[in-house]
Write a protein that holds these residues in place. Structure first.
Motif, short mmCIF file in Angstrom:
data_model
loop_
_atom_site.label_atom_id
_atom_site.label_comp_id
_atom_site.label_asym_id
_atom_site.label_seq_id
_atom_site.Cartn_x
_atom_site.Cartn_y
_atom_site.Cartn_z
N TYR A 1 22.15 3.77 35.80
CA TYR A 1 20.86 3.94 35.15
C TYR A 1 20.82 5.39 34.69
O TYR A 1 20.78 6.29 35.52
N ASN A 2 20.87 5.59 33.38
CA ASN A 2 20.89 6.95 32.85
C ASN A 2 19.50 7.42 32.45
O ASN A 2 18.69 6.64 31.96
N THR A 3 19.25 8.69 32.67
CA THR A 3 17.96 9.30 32.39
C THR A 3 18.11 10.35 31.29
O THR A 3 19.22 10.62 30.83
N ASN A 4 16.99 10.96 30.94
CA ASN A 4 17.02 12.01 29.91
C ASN A 4 17.00 13.41 30.47
O ASN A 4 16.97 14.38 29.71
N SER A 5 17.00 13.56 31.82
CA SER A 5 17.00 14.89 32.40
C SER A 5 17.40 14.85 33.87
O SER A 5 17.30 13.81 34.52
N GLU A 6 17.81 16.00 34.38
CA GLU A 6 18.09 16.13 35.81
C GLU A 6 16.81 15.90 36.61
O GLU A 6 16.83 15.26 37.67
N HIS A 7 15.71 16.43 36.11
CA HIS A 7 14.42 16.28 36.79
C HIS A 7 14.06 14.81 36.98
O HIS A 7 13.55 14.41 38.04
N GLU A 8 14.34 13.99 35.96
CA GLU A 8 14.05 12.55 36.05
C GLU A 8 14.90 11.90 37.15
O GLU A 8 14.41 11.04 37.89
N VAL A 9 16.16 12.31 37.29
CA VAL A 9 17.00 11.81 38.38
C VAL A 9 16.34 12.13 39.72
O VAL A 9 16.19 11.26 40.59
N ASP A 10 15.92 13.39 39.89
CA ASP A 10 15.28 13.82 41.14
C ASP A 10 14.02 12.99 41.44
O ASP A 10 13.80 12.59 42.60
N LEU A 11 13.21 12.74 40.44
CA LEU A 11 11.98 11.97 40.64
C LEU A 11 12.26 10.54 41.06
O LEU A 11 11.61 10.00 41.96
N ILE A 12 13.23 9.92 40.42
CA ILE A 12 13.59 8.54 40.75
C ILE A 12 14.13 8.45 42.18
O ILE A 12 13.73 7.57 42.95
N ILE A 13 15.00 9.37 42.55
CA ILE A 13 15.57 9.35 43.90
C ILE A 13 14.48 9.62 44.93
O ILE A 13 14.46 8.99 46.00
N LYS A 14 13.55 10.51 44.63
CA LYS A 14 12.44 10.77 45.54
C LYS A 14 11.65 9.49 45.80
O LYS A 14 11.30 9.17 46.95
N LYS A 15 11.38 8.73 44.75
CA LYS A 15 10.64 7.47 44.90
C LYS A 15 11.45 6.46 45.72
O LYS A 15 10.90 5.74 46.55
N PHE A 16 12.77 6.40 45.49
CA PHE A 16 13.60 5.49 46.27
C PHE A 16 13.58 5.88 47.75
O PHE A 16 13.50 5.02 48.63
N LYS A 17 13.65 7.17 48.04
CA LYS A 17 13.59 7.63 49.44
C LYS A 17 12.29 7.18 50.09
O LYS A 17 12.28 6.72 51.23
N GLU A 18 11.19 7.35 49.37
CA GLU A 18 9.88 6.96 49.90
C GLU A 18 9.81 5.47 50.20
O GLU A 18 9.06 5.04 51.09
N LYS A 19 10.59 4.67 49.48
CA LYS A 19 10.62 3.22 49.68
C LYS A 19 11.69 2.79 50.68
O LYS A 19 11.86 1.61 50.92
N GLY A 20 12.43 3.75 51.25
CA GLY A 20 13.44 3.42 52.25
C GLY A 20 14.76 2.94 51.70
O GLY A 20 15.57 2.37 52.43
N VAL A 21 15.03 3.17 50.43
CA VAL A 21 16.30 2.77 49.82
C VAL A 21 17.40 3.69 50.34
O VAL A 21 17.20 4.90 50.50
N LYS A 22 18.57 3.12 50.61
CA LYS A 22 19.71 3.90 51.11
C LYS A 22 20.25 4.80 49.99
O LYS A 22 20.70 4.32 48.96
N ILE A 23 20.21 6.10 50.24
CA ILE A 23 20.77 7.07 49.30
C ILE A 23 22.20 7.35 49.74
O ILE A 23 22.43 7.85 50.84
N VAL A 24 23.16 7.00 48.92
CA VAL A 24 24.58 7.17 49.25
C VAL A 24 25.03 8.59 48.93
O VAL A 24 25.82 9.18 49.66
N LYS A 25 24.54 9.13 47.82
CA LYS A 25 24.88 10.50 47.39
C LYS A 25 23.61 11.15 46.86
O LYS A 25 22.96 10.62 45.96
#
Length: 140
Positions: A76-100
């Protein structure tokens, strides 16, 4: 054969749980073409389908046994590094396993990896060499 991709099907161990994962963690909506045996999610011109692993293997006439790295990732490609950070933050809040965790990548971009319930890896990335339109489609 035309240069295109229509459907990506993931073999899953529990269709109901996996469907809920994509609905709740990703926030995606199932397609009306879904039924009790298969779930479809309409992406940007491609369908992602979820199908019981044993049934998918049976359909392909191959063994359903297998483990470890599957030899592919989904991106899933984004338009910025900041957008990557925001998406991963939301996944963390939902308990999704972050591999990297999100970080600069050796190839010049910025990426993170998450895992779905069956160990399918999703790369959430910003690629400065890849131009996307407003819908996230790749521009040539």
């Amino acid at each position: 054969m035309e240069q295109r991709l229509t459907i990506v099907t993931l073999g899953v161990s529990d269709l109901k749980k996996s469907t809920r994962f994509y609905e709740n963690q990703f926030g995606w909506t199932k397609s009306n073409a879904s039924n009790e045996n298969i779930s479809f999610f309409t992406l940007n011109g491609i369908l992602l389908s979820l199908y019981e692993n044993s049934e998918l293997a049976h359909d392909a006439e191959v063994s359903a046994n297998g483990n470890g790295f599957k030899g592919f990732t989904l991106a899933y490609n984004t338009n910025s590094e900041h957008e990557v950070d925001l998406i991963i933050k939301k996944f963390k809040e939902k308990g999704v396993k972050i591999v990297k965790e999100p970080q600069k990548a050796h190839w010049g971009g910025y990426s993170s990896y998450i895992s779905d319930l069956d160990g399918n890896l999703w790369e959430i990335a910003f690629n400065p060499f890849l131009k996307l339109d407003e819908k996230g489609n790749v521009l040539e």
